[in-house]
Design an enzyme around this catalytic site. Sequence first.
Site, short mmCIF file in Angstrom:
data_model
loop_
_atom_site.label_atom_id
_atom_site.label_comp_id
_atom_site.label_asym_id
_atom_site.label_seq_id
_atom_site.Cartn_x
_atom_site.Cartn_y
_atom_site.Cartn_z
N ASP A 25 0.84 -1.20 0.00
CA ASP A 25 0.00 0.00 0.00
C ASP A 25 0.87 1.25 0.00
OD1 ASP A 25 -2.20 -1.66 0.21
OD2 ASP A 25 -2.30 -1.50 2.40
N ASP B 82 -0.30 -3.41 -4.66
CA ASP B 82 -1.61 -3.58 -4.03
C ASP B 82 -2.36 -2.26 -4.09
OD1 ASP B 82 -3.71 -4.80 -2.78
OD2 ASP B 82 -2.78 -4.96 -0.83
N ASP C 115 -5.47 2.53 1.53
CA ASP C 115 -6.26 1.49 2.18
C ASP C 115 -6.53 1.81 3.64
OD1 ASP C 115 -6.22 0.14 -0.18
OD2 ASP C 115 -5.32 -1.70 0.61
N ARG D 297 -11.64 -0.52 -7.36
CA ARG D 297 -11.51 0.05 -6.01
C ARG D 297 -11.23 1.55 -6.04
NH1 ARG D 297 -8.11 -4.56 -2.55
NH2 ARG D 297 -9.36 -6.34 -3.27
#
Length: 519
Positions: free
Chosen positions: A162, A191, A195, A244
């Site tokens: 992240d 990734d 987040d 996302r």
Amino acid sequence: MRRPVVRRLQAAVAALALAAATGVVLTSAPAASAATGSATGYATQNGGTTGGAGGQTVRATTGTQIHAALCGRASSSTPIVIEVEGTINHGNTTKVSGSSCNTAAGVIELKQISNVTIVGVGSGAVFDQLGIHLREAGNIIIQNVTVRNVKKSGSPTSNGGDAIGMESGVRNVWVDHTTLEASGGESEGYDGLFDMKDDTQYVTLSYSILRNSGRGGLVGSSESDRSNGFVTYHHNLYQNIDSRAPLLRGGIAHIYNNHYVRLNESGINSRAGARAKVENNYFKDSKDVLGTFYTDQAGYWQVSGNTLDNVTWSTPGGTTQPAGPDMKSTTTVNIPYTYRADAAGCVPDVVSRTAGAGTGLKVSDGNCSPQTPTPGPTDPTPGPTDPTPGPTDPTPPTGTNLSLGAGSDGSSKAAGTSYGDLRDGNLTTYWSPAGATGSASVKWASATAVSSVHIREAADATGNIKAWRLLNGDTGAVLTSGTGAGAVTFPRTTLRKITFEITGSTGTPKIAEYETYAG
């Protein structure tokens, strides 16, 4: 109470020694001199977000110096502004130890700390293949930095892949004017860019660029991780993102004035009971920009004022439930703070001139015109330092109290009290657990939608309830958690039983009324 002079001198000497050993530069400039503007969105709630305002300003050019600045403070909550210039990478980021920090090599660790600002200055700050990790942290500002190519596999790895990751009791974070980018998706070792998981709340991402990644970011690591939320995304550019943008599992999000370009597979993915207010965004050359995807656990949205420019939609079915092509609201979301949204038509222009690091920290005035913001907060009083407060709302919910006429049960009760006393509408009666902890539940014969509760303590026991969790009594899933009784909101959930679990208290907990509302 002031510390004795000797202790203050000892702390100062220790800080100077650590600074000298690691090359940290202490400056006498005001703490908020580099950070500009004030927090917006949900980061203004729950006590607000001021970062290191009022504390020492430190200049750092390596990751080790950033860690040294954190470790050189008098305590883990002493306010500090860290001005960063240059490239931060694995080669110059080592672990530094101290009583006011908990750091690690290969990642910028903001762990078990509060009241910190990290801001890029001078020629810019680039975190190259190195992520920024927040854990059990509160009142944090990250501004005017670039984080790029953070990997979770391959070499080198950092922060689970992240760019910015938050987890485990994080509260009040404002990330502003940042550039977060990767060079591919999961198969290339990357990734998420932004987040949040495991009880992260009251976060704003503003005027930032997220690009060239398989995953923009998520709220909640799994369908059962619903303890996150109260997140605002505004005036951001999402460009060449597969999915996302963001992914929401439970929680509440406010998503406005963002420019989406080339969402390749899906965009805003509201699922697992999440509720999103999606307004005045501009979507271009994208697919399935809003809906519930890759799950059968639905999420909800309120939409208005959005522009769809060359947007395509999948056929609904199974785990694919797009909101379009005729986007309609499926819930309502009340926003507790003031804001001025630009018209969607000017979002591409405004975002192109304001978003990302190195843009002069310009912001929109709500009339499609970029402005230079006023200086940020300089109040020496630090913001919230408790990393675990819950999402309590000072305004009691309104509507019909669903607990009246419902059933109730719980853990062992104290002598002379009754489960029925917590739902009888009478504040002079109450229920108490047999000890300092315990749980009480309200239940219905059929599935009932609930989005808020109001825990009212007996008059002689106000403040006795400390830590608590709110559980879905049907599944055991944590709806939210926090400290202190009062009004609590959470993503609208349909269930037959909802449980309030007291996990910490002082004195004897006494719940006079356990009210429930549909919202």
